[in-house]
Design a protein around this motif. Sequence first.
Motif, PDB file in Angstrom:
ATOM      1  N   LYS A 148      -8.886  10.690   5.232  1.00  0.00           N
ATOM      2  CA  LYS A 148      -9.013  10.285   3.818  1.00  0.00           C
ATOM      3  C   LYS A 148      -9.589   8.881   3.661  1.00  0.00           C
ATOM      4  N   LEU A 206      -9.044   5.904   0.563  1.00  0.00           N
ATOM      5  CA  LEU A 206      -8.435   5.570  -0.724  1.00  0.00           C
ATOM      6  C   LEU A 206      -9.511   4.886  -1.570  1.00  0.00           C
ATOM      7  N   ASP A 252      -4.984   1.258  -4.401  1.00  0.00           N
ATOM      8  CA  ASP A 252      -4.281   0.872  -3.176  1.00  0.00           C
ATOM      9  C   ASP A 252      -3.072  -0.021  -3.505  1.00  0.00           C
ATOM     10  N   HIS A 253      -2.012   0.154  -2.797  1.00  0.00           N
ATOM     11  CA  HIS A 253      -0.735  -0.570  -2.951  1.00  0.00           C
ATOM     12  C   HIS A 253       0.002  -0.228  -4.247  1.00  0.00           C
ATOM     13  N   VAL A 276      -0.013   2.362  -5.803  1.00  0.00           N
ATOM     14  CA  VAL A 276       0.481   3.745  -5.681  1.00  0.00           C
ATOM     15  C   VAL A 276       1.881   3.795  -5.067  1.00  0.00           C
ATOM     16  N   VAL A 277       2.218   2.806  -4.241  1.00  0.00           N
ATOM     17  CA  VAL A 277       3.558   2.754  -3.628  1.00  0.00           C
ATOM     18  C   VAL A 277       4.625   2.555  -4.719  1.00  0.00           C
ATOM     19  N   GLY A 319      -8.375   3.869  10.431  1.00  0.00           N
ATOM     20  CA  GLY A 319      -7.538   3.918   9.226  1.00  0.00           C
ATOM     21  C   GLY A 319      -7.918   5.082   8.330  1.00  0.00           C
ATOM     22  N   GLY A 367       5.494   4.410   2.525  1.00  0.00           N
ATOM     23  CA  GLY A 367       4.266   5.178   2.296  1.00  0.00           C
ATOM     24  C   GLY A 367       4.374   6.023   1.051  1.00  0.00           C
ATOM     25  N   SER A 368       3.264   6.113   0.312  1.00  0.00           N
ATOM     26  CA  SER A 368       3.263   6.864  -0.951  1.00  0.00           C
ATOM     27  C   SER A 368       2.983   8.343  -0.737  1.00  0.00           C
ATOM     28  N   PHE A 399      -0.030   9.555  -0.299  1.00  0.00           N
ATOM     29  CA  PHE A 399      -1.383   9.902  -0.828  1.00  0.00           C
ATOM     30  C   PHE A 399      -2.238  10.544   0.271  1.00  0.00           C
ATOM     31  N   THR A 422      -0.280  -0.921   8.604  1.00  0.00           N
ATOM     32  CA  THR A 422      -0.093  -0.639   7.173  1.00  0.00           C
ATOM     33  C   THR A 422       1.329  -0.990   6.750  1.00  0.00           C
ATOM     34  N   VAL A 435       2.387  -3.465   3.691  1.00  0.00           N
ATOM     35  CA  VAL A 435       3.179  -2.933   2.573  1.00  0.00           C
ATOM     36  C   VAL A 435       4.463  -3.766   2.426  1.00  0.00           C
ATOM     37  N   GLY A 447      -7.370   1.169   1.468  1.00  0.00           N
ATOM     38  CA  GLY A 447      -6.111   1.309   2.204  1.00  0.00           C
ATOM     39  C   GLY A 447      -5.272   0.053   2.092  1.00  0.00           C
ATOM     40  N   ALA A 448      -4.556  -0.250   3.165  1.00  0.00           N
ATOM     41  CA  ALA A 448      -3.610  -1.372   3.120  1.00  0.00           C
ATOM     42  C   ALA A 448      -4.299  -2.736   3.049  1.00  0.00           C
ATOM     43  N   ASP A 508      -9.158  -2.564   8.861  1.00  0.00           N
ATOM     44  CA  ASP A 508      -9.609  -1.183   8.641  1.00  0.00           C
ATOM     45  C   ASP A 508     -10.988  -1.154   7.971  1.00  0.00           C
TER      46      ASP A 508
HETATM   47  O1  PMV Z   1      -3.740   1.705   5.384  1.00  0.00           O
HETATM   48  P1  PMV Z   1      -3.814   3.092   4.865  1.00  0.00           P
HETATM   49  O2  PMV Z   1      -5.191   3.649   4.926  1.00  0.00           O
HETATM   50  O3  PMV Z   1      -2.780   4.006   5.453  1.00  0.00           O
HETATM   51  O4  PMV Z   1      -3.488   3.028   3.315  1.00  0.00           O
HETATM   52  C1  PMV Z   1      -2.309   2.470   2.814  1.00  0.00           C
HETATM   53  C2  PMV Z   1      -2.288   2.540   1.324  1.00  0.00           C
HETATM   54  C3  PMV Z   1      -1.118   1.851   0.659  1.00  0.00           C
HETATM   55  O5  PMV Z   1      -1.221   2.077  -0.743  1.00  0.00           O
HETATM   56  C4  PMV Z   1      -1.154   0.363   0.902  1.00  0.00           C
HETATM   57  C5  PMV Z   1       0.218   2.388   1.169  1.00  0.00           C
HETATM   58  C6  PMV Z   1       0.536   3.804   0.724  1.00  0.00           C
HETATM   59  O6  PMV Z   1       1.250   4.483   1.451  1.00  0.00           O
HETATM   60  O7  PMV Z   1       0.085   4.223  -0.357  1.00  0.00           O
END
Ligand code: PMV
Length: 324
Positions: free
Chosen positions: A11, A13, A17-18, A20-21, A108, A151-152, A154, A195, A199, A279-280, A284
């Motif tokens: 995937k 994102l 990002d963030h 969504v948590v 990532g 982790g959300s 997603f 990640t 987070v 992502g985080a 990445d």
């Molecule tokens: O680092 P990645 O690609 O796994 O993405 C993490 C995305 C966050 O919103 C920071 C954490 C999450 O689980 O949603």
Amino acid sequence: MKKVTASAPGKLLLFGDHAVVYGHPCIVTAIDQRLSAIVELRGDNLFTVNAVDLKVVAYQKSIATVGQGEIPKAVQFLETILEQFLLQHPQKTGITVSTQSDFSSQFGFGSSSAVSVAFAKALYAAFGTDATKEDLFKLVYQSILKVQKVGSGFDVAAAIWGGTLYYVTPAKVVEKISITSLPLAVGYTGLKVSTAKIVQEVAVARTKDLTRIDGLFQRSTEIVEQARAALEAANWSEVGHLMNQNQTLLAELGVSSPELYRLIEAAKKAGAYGAKLSGAGKGDCMIAVVEAAQKNQVEAAINQTGGQALSVQPNAEGVRIEKE
Ligand code: PMV
């Protein structure tokens, strides 16, 4: 003996990002880089794992002891999924699991979630147990939370449903965004960051300055809503503009880095409509929206700025059985 192969996509994102948590929506797209799991029923009661990419060869224990004792990091996701599966559907028959990946876990792209989803899908099929997408999500998400704590989900949703999704955790809302294409360039910074660690840093920052951080997340929701409409309208300049706004917000949140900044600025200068981390953060990949005519230029700029342009197609199909 019954043997099933399933594959699931990685995937990227795109927005949210963030945030969504913390219950805000995000937009995620499944990519054409896939991970496969092969599950074979055995004539004995052993659980065996062969995952060459994870440097696991012939990990073995009795199925009755799954989830017990010291579990090596590389097999934690697979073993926890099997443990949770067996709690709901007790079995005495052993299995062999083998995994294969199209991509490096460094990027990532969600290799843990993709392998977990492919494994869960193959496991249900091998034992002839029906599972809806929601069942798969529940099993995989609870297993990932058990191992990773945060982790959300997603990434799990993207691996299961595929396409491009508007997502609210924990799969409270999963809606396909109807797009026919999405012109993206992707650049890897060369940096791998945890990640879970980032987070956690955001969680600490939020307890210290709740109003400011929740204000940023509120702004993230507005960007996600606008981005959904812009994606559906195939308005790429607007999608790019919204990525820039999302990036500014993520930099204010403290999750960007000089490496990401350099690649993002280089991509924009070379003709991308907009760019952001995906992502985080901290390392990445970054993503950029760019018309086909400018894509080579943007990828060259990413490579010249110390990054690595990666060839990735978005909006890929979700988990599927490849062979049964
Ligand atoms: O680092 P990645 O690609 O796994 O993405 C993490 C995305 C966050 O919103 C920071 C954490 C999450 O689980 O949603």
